[in-house]
Design a protein around this motif. Structure first.
Motif, short mmCIF file in Angstrom:
data_model
loop_
_atom_site.label_atom_id
_atom_site.label_comp_id
_atom_site.label_asym_id
_atom_site.label_seq_id
_atom_site.Cartn_x
_atom_site.Cartn_y
_atom_site.Cartn_z
N THR A 223 0.81 -1.22 0.00
CA THR A 223 0.00 0.00 0.00
C THR A 223 0.85 1.27 0.00
OG1 THR A 223 -0.12 0.01 2.42
CG2 THR A 223 -1.88 -1.15 1.22
N GLY A 224 2.16 1.13 0.16
CA GLY A 224 3.02 2.31 0.20
C GLY A 224 3.15 2.93 1.58
N ALA A 225 2.61 2.24 2.62
CA ALA A 225 2.77 2.76 3.97
C ALA A 225 4.25 2.75 4.37
CB ALA A 225 1.95 1.93 4.96
N ILE A 226 5.00 1.83 3.79
CA ILE A 226 6.46 1.83 3.93
C ILE A 226 7.06 1.72 2.53
CG2 ILE A 226 6.53 0.87 6.26
CD1 ILE A 226 7.00 -1.88 5.06
N ASP A 227 8.32 2.12 2.41
CA ASP A 227 9.00 2.13 1.11
C ASP A 227 9.87 0.91 0.87
OD1 ASP A 227 8.15 4.91 0.52
OD2 ASP A 227 9.47 5.39 2.21
N GLY A 228 10.19 0.21 1.93
CA GLY A 228 11.03 -0.97 1.82
C GLY A 228 10.85 -1.85 3.04
N ALA A 229 11.23 -3.11 2.91
CA ALA A 229 11.08 -4.05 4.02
C ALA A 229 12.03 -5.22 3.86
CB ALA A 229 9.65 -4.56 4.10
N GLU A 230 12.62 -5.62 4.96
CA GLU A 230 13.36 -6.89 4.98
C GLU A 230 12.59 -7.84 5.88
OE1 GLU A 230 15.16 -8.42 7.73
OE2 GLU A 230 14.03 -7.01 8.97
N PHE A 231 12.67 -9.13 5.55
CA PHE A 231 12.14 -10.15 6.44
C PHE A 231 13.23 -11.19 6.66
CE2 PHE A 231 9.24 -14.00 7.07
CZ PHE A 231 9.21 -13.84 8.43
N LEU A 232 13.34 -12.17 5.76
CA LEU A 232 14.36 -13.19 5.94
C LEU A 232 15.08 -13.43 4.61
CD1 LEU A 232 12.36 -15.62 8.28
CD2 LEU A 232 14.11 -13.97 8.94
N GLY A 233 15.02 -14.66 4.11
CA GLY A 233 15.63 -15.00 2.83
C GLY A 233 14.58 -15.16 1.75
N PRO A 234 14.98 -15.52 0.53
CA PRO A 234 14.03 -15.63 -0.58
C PRO A 234 12.85 -16.56 -0.30
CG PRO A 234 16.28 -15.71 -1.39
CD PRO A 234 16.38 -15.76 0.10
N TRP A 235 13.11 -17.69 0.35
CA TRP A 235 12.04 -18.66 0.61
C TRP A 235 10.93 -18.04 1.44
CZ3 TRP A 235 12.43 -22.54 5.13
CH2 TRP A 235 11.32 -23.39 5.13
N GLN A 236 11.29 -17.46 2.57
CA GLN A 236 10.27 -16.89 3.45
C GLN A 236 9.69 -15.60 2.88
OE1 GLN A 236 13.44 -17.56 4.42
NE2 GLN A 236 13.39 -19.08 6.07
N ASP A 237 10.50 -14.81 2.17
CA ASP A 237 10.00 -13.56 1.58
C ASP A 237 8.92 -13.85 0.54
OD1 ASP A 237 11.80 -12.31 3.21
OD2 ASP A 237 13.02 -11.47 1.60
N LEU A 238 9.14 -14.89 -0.26
CA LEU A 238 8.13 -15.26 -1.26
C LEU A 238 6.87 -15.77 -0.59
CD1 LEU A 238 10.41 -14.86 -3.33
CD2 LEU A 238 9.56 -16.90 -4.51
N SER A 239 7.01 -16.44 0.55
CA SER A 239 5.82 -16.94 1.23
C SER A 239 4.93 -15.81 1.71
CB SER A 239 6.23 -17.82 2.43
OG SER A 239 6.70 -17.04 3.51
N LEU A 240 5.54 -14.64 1.99
CA LEU A 240 4.75 -13.46 2.38
C LEU A 240 4.27 -12.67 1.17
CD1 LEU A 240 6.63 -11.95 5.48
CD2 LEU A 240 4.73 -13.57 5.44
N GLY A 241 4.73 -13.04 -0.02
CA GLY A 241 4.31 -12.32 -1.23
C GLY A 241 5.01 -10.99 -1.42
N LEU A 242 6.18 -10.81 -0.82
CA LEU A 242 6.85 -9.51 -0.91
C LEU A 242 7.29 -9.19 -2.33
CD1 LEU A 242 8.95 -9.44 2.39
CD2 LEU A 242 6.56 -8.80 1.98
N ASN A 243 7.48 -10.20 -3.16
CA ASN A 243 7.83 -9.97 -4.57
C ASN A 243 6.66 -9.36 -5.34
OD1 ASN A 243 6.66 -12.61 -4.04
ND2 ASN A 243 6.90 -13.03 -6.22
N ARG A 244 5.47 -9.42 -4.78
CA ARG A 244 4.31 -8.77 -5.42
C ARG A 244 4.08 -7.37 -4.87
NH1 ARG A 244 0.05 -10.92 -3.70
NH2 ARG A 244 0.78 -12.57 -2.31
#
Length: 376
Positions: A223-244
Motif C-alpha cells: 500500500t506504500g505505507a512503507i518504502d522498503g522491508a526486509e524479512f528473511l531469505g528468498p524462501w520466506q519472503d516469497l511466502s509473504l508475497g513480498l515480490n508482489r
C-alpha cells in the motif's frame, strides 16, 4: 468407590489434568488379585499441558514451521507427559508481546526472535543478529563454546525467562524496495521495516526504520505505507508475497548475516519440570536449531532461482558507498550499546572476541573456498 489408579494432578503452571498410575509390570488389564494382593502401584506421572505462543503467522515457512515442529517433538518424545499446544501470532498474544507473555507466565513457551526486544533490552539483538556480524555457524559457536549462552541466560534471567536457540533462517537478503537504491541519498527519509540493530544503523544513514510483525509486512509495503522491508531469505519472503509488493530485491543482508530464532521458556515452569523433561526441551531445541539452517539453505536456493527468472523482480547489490557507511555506523552503534551497563559491555566484549577468533579461520577456510568455487 473412586478408582485408586487415577488421581488429579495440578501442574506447576496451574493446568489441572489427570495422571494415571500403572499397576505392576503387567498393566491394569492383567493385574492378578491373588492372596499376595495387588502389586505396589507405580508413582503417578504428571501430564502437563503447555501453551506455545509465536511471533509468526500460522504455518509460515521457516520460523513458523520450526515452532510447529518444536511443539510436535516435545509432545511426541515426552510420551504425552508434556503436551505443547501451538498458537500462531495473535491467537493468544500479539506477535511482539511474546516475551512479556512468557515472562508473566501467561504462556509457558514462546518462539520468536531476540531482535524484537531491543526496546526492553538494547543488547538483545545480539542473540538474533549483529550487522556485519557472525554467520549462523559462528553464532552457534559463540553460544556453545564462547560463553554466549551464559550471557543470554543472565540477560533474560532478570525477567524470569530461560532462552534456547531453536531454529535459524540462515544468511538473509537485504530487503525489498519500491524504488532502486543507487546511493546514500536514496536512503534519506525512506520508511523501511527493519527491526533490531540494522534498523538503528539505517536511521543513522537517514532512513526512517520501523518494526512490524511479519504478518503486517505485505500490506504495509504493497500500500506504500512503507518504502522498503526486509524479512528473511528468498524462501520466506516469497511466502509473504513480498515480490508482489515491491520490485527491487537487494543483497547482501548486511544487517542480519545470521537469523537465529529463540525458544523462550518461563523459568519457574521450567524449574518445576522433572530433570528428564528439562533435558528433553533442550534437546528438541537443539534439533530444530540444526534442522532450520539446513532447510533454509535448500529452500532459499530454490526460491532465488525462481526470482532470477521473474521479469518483474530486479536483483541488485547494495551500492558500495552504502555498505561502507553502514559498516562504520554499525561499529558506532555497538560501542554505544556497550556503555549501557556492565552486562552490555561484557556481552559486546564476548561477541567481539568470538568474531576476532573466528574471522581468520573463515577467511582461509569458507571464504577462500567459495572464491575458488566461483573462480573469483
Amino acid at each position: 468407590m473412586p478408582d485408586p489408579t487415577r488421581r488429579r494432578v495440578l501442574t506447576s503452571a496451574g493446568r489441572l489434568v489427570l495422571g494415571t498410575a500403572g499397576l505392576g509390570t503387567a498393566g491394569l488389564g492383567t493385574a492378578s488379585l491373588g492372596t499376595a494382593g495387588l502389586a505396589a502401584p507405580a508413582v503417578a506421572r504428571e501430564r502437563r499441558v503447555w501453551r506455545l505462543a509465536t511471533s509468526w503467522p500460522k504455518n509460515a515457512p521457516g520460523p513458523g514451521t520450526t515452532a510447529a515442529r518444536l511443539a510436535e517433538r516435545i509432545t511426541a518424545l515426552s510420551g504425552g507427559r508434556l503436551t505443547v499446544e501451538l498458537h500462531a501470532a495473535g491467537e493468544l498474544v500479539p506477535a511482539l508481546e511474546v516475551f512479556d507473555a512468557v515472562a508473566a507466565g501467561t504462556v509457558e513457551l514462546g518462539h520468536s526472535a531476540a531482535l524484537f526486544w531491543s526496546g526492553k533490552m538494547p543488547s538483545a539483538p545480539y542473540f538474533t543478529a549483529v550487522p556485519f556480524g557472525l554467520l549462523p555457524e559462528g553464532h552457534d559457536a559463540w553460544l556453545t563454546a564462547g560463553g554466549g549462552q551464559a550471557l543470554w541466560d543472565e540477560l533474560y534471567g532478570a525477567f524470569g525467562v530461560k532462552p534456547f536457540a531453536a531454529g535459524n533462517s540462515g544468511i538473509q537478503m537485504g530487503g525489498w524496495y519500491r524504488k532502486p537504491i543507487a546511493g546514500l541519498e536514496d536512503l534519506k527519509g525512506l520508511r523501511v521495516r527493519m527491526p533490531g540493530l540494522g534498523g538503528e544503523v539505517l536511521r543513522r544513514l537517514g532512513a526512517a526504520p520501523t518494526t512490524l510483525p511479519p504478518g503486517e509486512i505485505f500490506t504495509a509495503l504493497s500500500t506504500g505505507a512503507i518504502d522498503g522491508a526486509e524479512f528473511l531469505g528468498p524462501w520466506q519472503d516469497l511466502s509473504l508475497g513480498l515480490n508482489r509488493a515491491a520490485r527491487y530485491y537487494l543483497w547482501p543482508g548486511w544487517h542480519e548475516p545470521n537469523g537465529s530464532a529463540e525458544a523462550l521458556v518461563n523459568a519457574a515452569a521450567y524449574a518445576a519440570l522433572p530433570e528428564d523433561l528439562q533435558r528433553l526441551i533442550a534437546t528438541c531445541c537443539e534439533a530444530e536449531n540444526r534442522r532450520g539452517p539446513a532447510e533454509a539453505e535448500w529452500r532459499n536456493a530454490e526460491a532465488l532461482a525462481r526470482l532470477r527468472e521473474d521479469p518483474e523482480v530486479t536483483l541488485a547489490a547494495w551500492p558500495e558507498p552504502v555498505l561502507r557507511a553502514a559498516r562504520a555506523q554499525s561499529e558506532a552503534v555497538l560501542a554505544e550499546l556497550a556503555e549501557a551497563s556492565a552486562l552490555d559491555r561484557r556481552l559486546r566484549d564476548s561477541y567481539a572476541a568470538a568474531k576476532a577468533r573466528l574471522l581468520p579461520w573463515g577467511r582461509v577456510g569458507r571464504h577462500a573456498l567459495l572464491g575458488a568455487q566461483l573462480g573469483a
